[in-house]
Write a protein that holds these residues in place. Structure first.
Motif, PDB file in Angstrom:
ATOM      1  N   LYS A 133      79.705 127.364  87.938  1.00  0.00           N
ATOM      2  CA  LYS A 133      81.026 126.764  88.145  1.00  0.00           C
ATOM      3  C   LYS A 133      81.624 127.060  89.518  1.00  0.00           C
ATOM      4  N   GLU A 134      81.227 128.166  90.110  1.00  0.00           N
ATOM      5  CA  GLU A 134      81.708 128.461  91.464  1.00  0.00           C
ATOM      6  C   GLU A 134      80.956 127.645  92.524  1.00  0.00           C
ATOM      7  N   ASN A 135      79.839 127.066  92.146  1.00  0.00           N
ATOM      8  CA  ASN A 135      79.080 126.235  93.096  1.00  0.00           C
ATOM      9  C   ASN A 135      79.624 124.802  93.146  1.00  0.00           C
ATOM     10  N   LEU A 136      80.565 124.530  92.262  1.00  0.00           N
ATOM     11  CA  LEU A 136      81.182 123.197  92.205  1.00  0.00           C
ATOM     12  C   LEU A 136      82.374 123.174  93.156  1.00  0.00           C
ATOM     13  N   SER A 137      82.521 122.075  93.890  1.00  0.00           N
ATOM     14  CA  SER A 137      83.678 121.957  94.780  1.00  0.00           C
ATOM     15  C   SER A 137      84.957 121.736  93.962  1.00  0.00           C
ATOM     16  N   ILE A 138      86.106 122.069  94.555  1.00  0.00           N
ATOM     17  CA  ILE A 138      87.394 121.733  93.919  1.00  0.00           C
ATOM     18  C   ILE A 138      87.474 120.209  93.832  1.00  0.00           C
TER      19      ILE A 138
ATOM     20  N   PHE B 259      89.551 123.932  84.595  1.00  0.00           N
ATOM     21  CA  PHE B 259      88.864 122.662  84.329  1.00  0.00           C
ATOM     22  C   PHE B 259      89.682 121.866  83.312  1.00  0.00           C
ATOM     23  N   PHE B 260      89.651 120.552  83.475  1.00  0.00           N
ATOM     24  CA  PHE B 260      90.319 119.677  82.516  1.00  0.00           C
ATOM     25  C   PHE B 260      89.263 118.757  81.921  1.00  0.00           C
ATOM     26  N   SER B 261      89.101 118.788  80.604  1.00  0.00           N
ATOM     27  CA  SER B 261      87.947 118.159  79.962  1.00  0.00           C
ATOM     28  C   SER B 261      88.317 117.086  78.962  1.00  0.00           C
ATOM     29  N   VAL B 262      87.375 116.177  78.783  1.00  0.00           N
ATOM     30  CA  VAL B 262      87.467 115.223  77.670  1.00  0.00           C
ATOM     31  C   VAL B 262      86.048 114.994  77.144  1.00  0.00           C
ATOM     32  N   ILE B 263      85.931 114.792  75.834  1.00  0.00           N
ATOM     33  CA  ILE B 263      84.646 114.360  75.284  1.00  0.00           C
ATOM     34  C   ILE B 263      84.778 112.886  74.909  1.00  0.00           C
ATOM     35  N   LEU B 264      83.913 112.072  75.475  1.00  0.00           N
ATOM     36  CA  LEU B 264      83.905 110.648  75.160  1.00  0.00           C
ATOM     37  C   LEU B 264      82.828 110.389  74.113  1.00  0.00           C
ATOM     38  N   PRO B 265      83.211 109.766  72.983  1.00  0.00           N
ATOM     39  CA  PRO B 265      82.211 109.501  71.946  1.00  0.00           C
ATOM     40  C   PRO B 265      81.339 108.299  72.309  1.00  0.00           C
ATOM     41  N   VAL B 266      80.652 108.418  73.413  1.00  0.00           N
ATOM     42  CA  VAL B 266      79.768 107.368  73.900  1.00  0.00           C
ATOM     43  C   VAL B 266      78.346 107.845  73.653  1.00  0.00           C
ATOM     44  N   ARG B 267      77.552 107.029  72.987  1.00  0.00           N
ATOM     45  CA  ARG B 267      76.188 107.399  72.579  1.00  0.00           C
ATOM     46  C   ARG B 267      76.210 108.782  71.912  1.00  0.00           C
ATOM     47  N   ASP B 268      75.630 109.801  72.539  1.00  0.00           N
ATOM     48  CA  ASP B 268      75.533 111.088  71.866  1.00  0.00           C
ATOM     49  C   ASP B 268      76.653 112.063  72.277  1.00  0.00           C
ATOM     50  N   GLY B 269      77.695 111.520  72.924  1.00  0.00           N
ATOM     51  CA  GLY B 269      78.820 112.373  73.325  1.00  0.00           C
ATOM     52  C   GLY B 269      78.687 112.857  74.756  1.00  0.00           C
ATOM     53  N   VAL B 270      79.598 112.403  75.595  1.00  0.00           N
ATOM     54  CA  VAL B 270      79.565 112.770  77.013  1.00  0.00           C
ATOM     55  C   VAL B 270      80.823 113.551  77.341  1.00  0.00           C
ATOM     56  N   LEU B 271      80.661 114.793  77.739  1.00  0.00           N
ATOM     57  CA  LEU B 271      81.806 115.571  78.198  1.00  0.00           C
ATOM     58  C   LEU B 271      81.979 115.351  79.695  1.00  0.00           C
ATOM     59  N   VAL B 272      83.213 115.052  80.090  1.00  0.00           N
ATOM     60  CA  VAL B 272      83.542 114.938  81.508  1.00  0.00           C
ATOM     61  C   VAL B 272      84.621 115.967  81.790  1.00  0.00           C
ATOM     62  N   SER B 273      84.385 116.763  82.813  1.00  0.00           N
ATOM     63  CA  SER B 273      85.283 117.878  83.089  1.00  0.00           C
ATOM     64  C   SER B 273      85.599 117.912  84.576  1.00  0.00           C
ATOM     65  N   TYR B 274      86.886 117.954  84.874  1.00  0.00           N
ATOM     66  CA  TYR B 274      87.348 117.895  86.268  1.00  0.00           C
ATOM     67  C   TYR B 274      87.787 119.293  86.713  1.00  0.00           C
ATOM     68  N   LYS B 275      87.280 119.753  87.851  1.00  0.00           N
ATOM     69  CA  LYS B 275      87.655 121.084  88.352  1.00  0.00           C
ATOM     70  C   LYS B 275      88.958 120.990  89.128  1.00  0.00           C
ATOM     71  N   ILE B 276      90.021 121.499  88.524  1.00  0.00           N
ATOM     72  CA  ILE B 276      91.355 121.364  89.087  1.00  0.00           C
ATOM     73  C   ILE B 276      91.565 122.273  90.293  1.00  0.00           C
ATOM     74  N   LYS B 277      91.057 123.497  90.195  1.00  0.00           N
ATOM     75  CA  LYS B 277      91.244 124.448  91.301  1.00  0.00           C
ATOM     76  C   LYS B 277      90.133 125.477  91.328  1.00  0.00           C
TER      77      LYS B 277
END
Lengths: 208, 208
Positions: free
Chosen positions: A145-150, A190-208
């Motif tokens: 997670k620290e290797n991810l940019s803001i 991180f701010f996350s959502v799980i989208l019930p698309v196919r087998d479930g896709v989590l999308v998570s945005y790194k806020i800071k």
């Protein structure tokens, strides 16, 4: 196994979403015929759109298989690059073949080996795509997670794991996926959502 | 009415996604108690993430109701602004109350009237959110697609319309939604996906 999306609804969307690129159609055919799990075209289109909006400099995939998801990402790239990883050199060789045919080879690096270990050598990852063994998801984010940019994004596939997340008796993988989901939603930055698309896709945005 | 997502799966995701903002919780409660249709929290989180990634200067909503979706967008805004529209001054007054409570008032404009007409006065829209009468979707995009910036996004709610899109005998609204979906997928300069989230969310990226 419990179904996630009404299969008729899924077909309706699926049939609206036929790719125009024959290489994607070929990859889908291989996926369906061999049973090799690919994210398929609805998730593929989502990856493409997320990547177009983000305009990332660096995408790293943990678990690329023969390159289906990576191909969608690569098509969306302007000047950035994508790193594909897989334990199997055969998978990545096949991916390379498709990337060559699609004129996407110069946008991509192909690394055989343990995905998290490879990814940890990259900094400022703008999109981290996770599709490895389900028991390794949480550790992957802890490590990277620290290797991810803001402003970077984590996209994780199979976060509803064949719908098993709602069952009473959980196998090891389902338990790991549920722990991963709870972990992602508990992270303050991180701010996350799980989208019930196919087998479930989590999308998570790194806020800071 | 056909279900789109397995209700137990939807509950699982829903319960992971509890907003920390008490104002959103209050708005959800009003939506549930009065039956006023809101996009609810899973779609709300998706709107937030898309907006965070896009970092738009201008969001225009067609059909804001009492401001639930707009509130999520506004929370994600850095320097941009959002225009909320609705035929009902009562709805927008309620929205204004929530935006005031959430300290978001300065990011928003509230315009009572016919949504497409109001939106047509804005250029370089980065995100266009559509949630008006279902028979008006296609005309809305035809009218406004040149007002969207390159790289802009259209997000349309209810594109699976209670799952009715898979039925044989279509009512007027379902027919209009299906025509809208086919239209969006036929546009050469837009790239679309329908996500089977709640009532179906179409996300469309303007390529050129």
């Amino acid at each position: 196994m419990n179904f996630i999306t009404n299969p008729d609804i899924e077909s309706y969307i699926y049939n609206l979403s036929v790719p125009r690129d024959p290489i994607l159609l070929e990859m889908e055919e291989i996926g369906h015929e061999t049973g090799f799990p690919i994210v398929d075209r609805i998730v593929g289109r989502l990856l493409y759109i997320l990547s177009k909006i983000k305009d990332p400099k660096l995408i790293v995939e943990l678990g690329s298989g023969f390159g289906y998801s990576g191909y969608w990402f690569a098509k969306a790239l302007d000047k950035g690059k994508i790193v594909l990883t897989d334990l199997s050199p055969e998978n990545l060789n096949l991916a390379k073949k498709f990337f060559t045919a699609g004129n996407l080879l110069e946008k991509a690096e192909f690394k055989v080996g343990e995905a998290v270990e490879i990814a940890s050598m990259y900094k400022n990852i703008d999109i981290l795509f996770i599709d490895i063994q389900k028991t390794k998801y949480k550790k992957a984010v802890e490590t990277l997670k620290e290797n991810l940019s803001i402003g970077g994004i984590i996209i994780a596939d199979n976060t509803l794991w064949k719908g098993k997340v709602i069952e009473k008796n959980l196998d090891k993988q389902t338990k790991a996926i549920k722990e991963f989901n709870e972990y992602m939603f508990s992270l303050e930055n991180f701010f996350s959502v799980i989208l019930p698309v196919r087998d479930g896709v989590l999308v998570s945005y790194k806020i800071k």
